[in-house]
Design an enzyme around this catalytic site. Structure first.
Site, PDB file in Angstrom:
ATOM      1  CE  LYS A  73      -4.175  -1.845   0.162  1.00 18.68           C
ATOM      2  NZ  LYS A  73      -5.080  -1.704  -1.010  1.00 18.68           N
ATOM      3  CB  SER A 114       0.057  -7.938  -1.268  1.00 15.53           C
ATOM      4  OG  SER A 114      -0.854  -8.709  -0.517  1.00 15.53           O
ATOM      5  CD  GLU A 153     -10.133   3.856   0.695  1.00 14.20           C
ATOM      6  OE1 GLU A 153     -10.191   5.088   0.536  1.00 14.20           O
ATOM      7  OE2 GLU A 153      -9.307   3.136   0.080  1.00 14.20           O
TER       8      GLU A 153
END
Lengths: 236, 372
Positions: B83, B359, B105
């Site tokens: 991210k 990830s 969010e």
């Protein structure tokens, strides 16, 4: 005469509520067709949509509600207000046809900005953030009147009238002769009077939805106070 | 739609008028940044000196001993997940647009932590919307965000997970659009967000393609990634999309399979494949993994599915948990529950040369896994 518009969420009692709003002085009624994820709406209308969906107010039921409302108040323009997701599922043209057949005079799509799907006739919204170029596109494409969003924000009660409305009216007036009706954040007779002093009409949504929970008599009385406030504005 | 940002019939801009000028401004700001060599240079520098790029490629010999399996280690990136690639890029972009307030969010909390991190790094005000249910199951990330100086606002309606958090972040953006950049965490939302997030995550694909070539002297036969909104998947796929011989495989949570069992619908500003009913109402997703617990998916994935370029399959909660435990015990790597879904499908693949996007790391999931 300034125009007074009342928004109600579709539901089993909505036709009678709409009739009460008209008796109280509403010139036009917007009928919310609920969507599960209404981005343009604040908590009051979001919760009303959740309740309506819980009661089974899906697109077909909303169209039936529209038709029954039209029977009760045949001379009052009725405008469904909803979101693209419903039309995507129902069929865009089919929705326009069926809404018209059920008595709708136009429609409002809160998440389909001017310029998108211009073939779909609807009342366009403009906001304080709209550029003059976007005001022009919206005015060209709108169906009858232009919906002026008074605030940078979602639907719902606020304290006092948005200071952004005056500038938006001036900019829109310079571009179009279409009637300019202001909505979002108008809830009290004072707000109504102030907004009607600037625009050609006003829309009351969240507060009307709240008052409608008290039944037709409460709604009629509330709309009467808005009507008096709007009529107290001297028109030239 | 007339706007750019279409992937076949998917994408577009289904937003209130209030946001359209901001999206136009974001779009032109993004194009200007892309054309400016100093923007990419700044991102490269931040990636190298702040984020920890390039992340390594790890051979996982014991997890699937009959394959040549490689893991792209985004779990080793600063803050523990891919991210940060997107958050850093968008923060630099927000600065170029003179926006000093960021809203985001978060589901699993990884995007929220990444956003809070870059806001701390650049001195930006940060508000993160998070569903109450996700705050409960991803508690460590809530604490990290608070430490980093972000305000975490609980979202207390609906299913209290990522869908509602996204709606509230967009409502905040509508209300504060003149001062605020919406730092969306996945390749979803109105145009140009899916493109921005894809391009900022494409570094995963660029690096891993070169690393795989170096390790094996050829490309992988299949690239596997988990798909919630789909940002790590689109990032790693981007590196291989032009290599027709490389199969692209997305793995969704079985009960949040927007691509596997969704319909064309409109959610959060875009048309995509969404868990929705015949009336277009959005239906609930369910997953043990907060990051995959979302009924929508990026529009480019819907297009890749329809075009046949990528395949999408599902993995259940139980399969993901088994993969989580196996990778931990066999490779000494605790994965996040999200990429554990991708790992769950690896052993049964026909292909031998496999690249998986790992990830994120699993620290945030320990309480949830240990409670099972």
């Amino acid at each position: 005469m300034k125009t007074l518009i009342v928004y109600l969420m579709s539901g089993s009692e909505t036709p009678e509520l709409a009739a009460a709003a008209v008796e109280g002085g509403a010139d036009l009624v917007e009928l919310g067709f609920p969507f599960s994820d209404p981005l343009a709406d604040g908590p009051v209308i979001r919760r009303a949509a959740e309740r309506a969906l819980g009661e089974g107010m899906r697109t077909v039921a909303c169209l039936e509600c529209l038709a029954r409302t039209h029977e009760l108040v045949p001379n009052v323009p009725l405008v469904p207000m909803t979101y693209s997701a419903l039309l995507e599922a129902y069929g865009w043209e089919r929705f326009a046809t069926d809404a018209h057949d059920a008595g709708a005079s136009s429609m409002i799509l809160a998440d389909l900005p001017a310029g998108e799907r211009p073939e779909l006739k609807r009342i366009q919204l403009v906001a304080p953030t709209s550029t003059d170029e976007r005001l022009r596109i919206a005015a060209e494409q709108t169906d009858g009147w232009l919906y002026l969003v008074t605030v940078t924000g979602t639907t719902g009660t606020r304290t006092g009238l948005s200071p952004a409305l005056a500038g938006l009216v001036t900019r829109a007036r310079a571009i179009t002769d279409a009637p300019l009706y202001a909505g979002f954040g108008i809830s009290t007779p004072d707000d109504a009077r102030a907004a009607a002093g600037l625009a050609d009409g006003i829309v009351v949504g969240s507060r009307a939805v709240e008052v409608a929970e008290g039944g037709p008599d409460a709604l009629r009385e509330y709309v009467c106070t808005l009507r008096e406030a709007v009529d107290s504005v001297v028109t030239n | 739609m007339t706007s750019a940002g279409l992937y076949g019939a998917y994408g577009g801009r289904y937003v209130p008028e209030t946001l359209v000028p901001a999206l136009d401004e974001l779009d032109s700001g993004w194009r200007a940044a892309r054309a400016d060599a100093s923007f990419q240079a700044e991102l490269d520098e931040l990636g190298r000196t702040f984020a920890g790029r390039p992340t390594p490629l790890t051979r996982a010999e014991r997890y699937a001993s009959d394959k040549r399996l490689y893991l792209k280690r985004e779990d080793l990136l600063h803050t523990g997940a891919h991210k940060l690639n997107n958050a850093l890029g968008q923060a630099v972009l927000a600065r170029r647009l003179s926006k000093r307030r960021i809203v985001a969010e978060t589901g699993a909390g990884q995007h929220g932590v990444a956003t809070a991190t870059v806001c701390a790094r650049f001195g930006l005000e940060c508000v993160v919307y998070m569903g109450e249910e996700d705050m409960r199951r991803q508690r460590p990330n809530v604490e990290r965000m608070n430490l980093l100086g972000a305000e975490v606002r609980p979202v207390e309606f609906g299913k209290r997970t990522l869908k509602e958090a996204t709606s509230e972040a967009i409502r905040d953006w509508i209300t504060n659009v003149e001062t605020t950049h919406y730092l969306i965490g996945s390749c979803v939302g109105p145009s140009p967000y899916p493109e921005i997030v894809r391009e900022l995550q494409a570094v995963i694909g660029r690096e891993s393609r070169a690393q795989f070539l170096q390790a094996e002297g050829r490309l992988p036969e299949v690239v596997v990634a988990c798909v919630g909104g789909g940002s790590n998947a689109i990032g790693i796929f981007a590196g291989f999309i032009d290599d027709a011989g490389v199969r692209l495989l997305g793995v969704e949570a079985a009960d949040a399979a927007s691509l596997g069992s969704g319909n064309a619908a409109v959610l959060h500003g875009a048309r995509s494949s969404v868990l929705s009913d015949a009336d277009g109402q959005i239906t609930d997703a369910h997953s043990i993994s907060a990051g995959l617990d979302y009924p929508g998916v990026g529009p480019e994935h819907a297009w890749l599915r329809d075009s046949g370029r990528a395949d999408y399959v599902g993995a259940t909660d139980a399969e993901a948990l088994a993969a989580f435990r196996d990778l931990t015990r066999l490779e000494g790597i605790i994965p996040a529950l999200e990429p554990a879904h991708a790992l769950a499908r690896v052993r049964e693949l026909d292909e031998e040369l496999v690249l998986v996007c790992l990830s994120g790391r699993g620290d945030k999931d320990l309480a949830e896994v240990l409670a099972q």
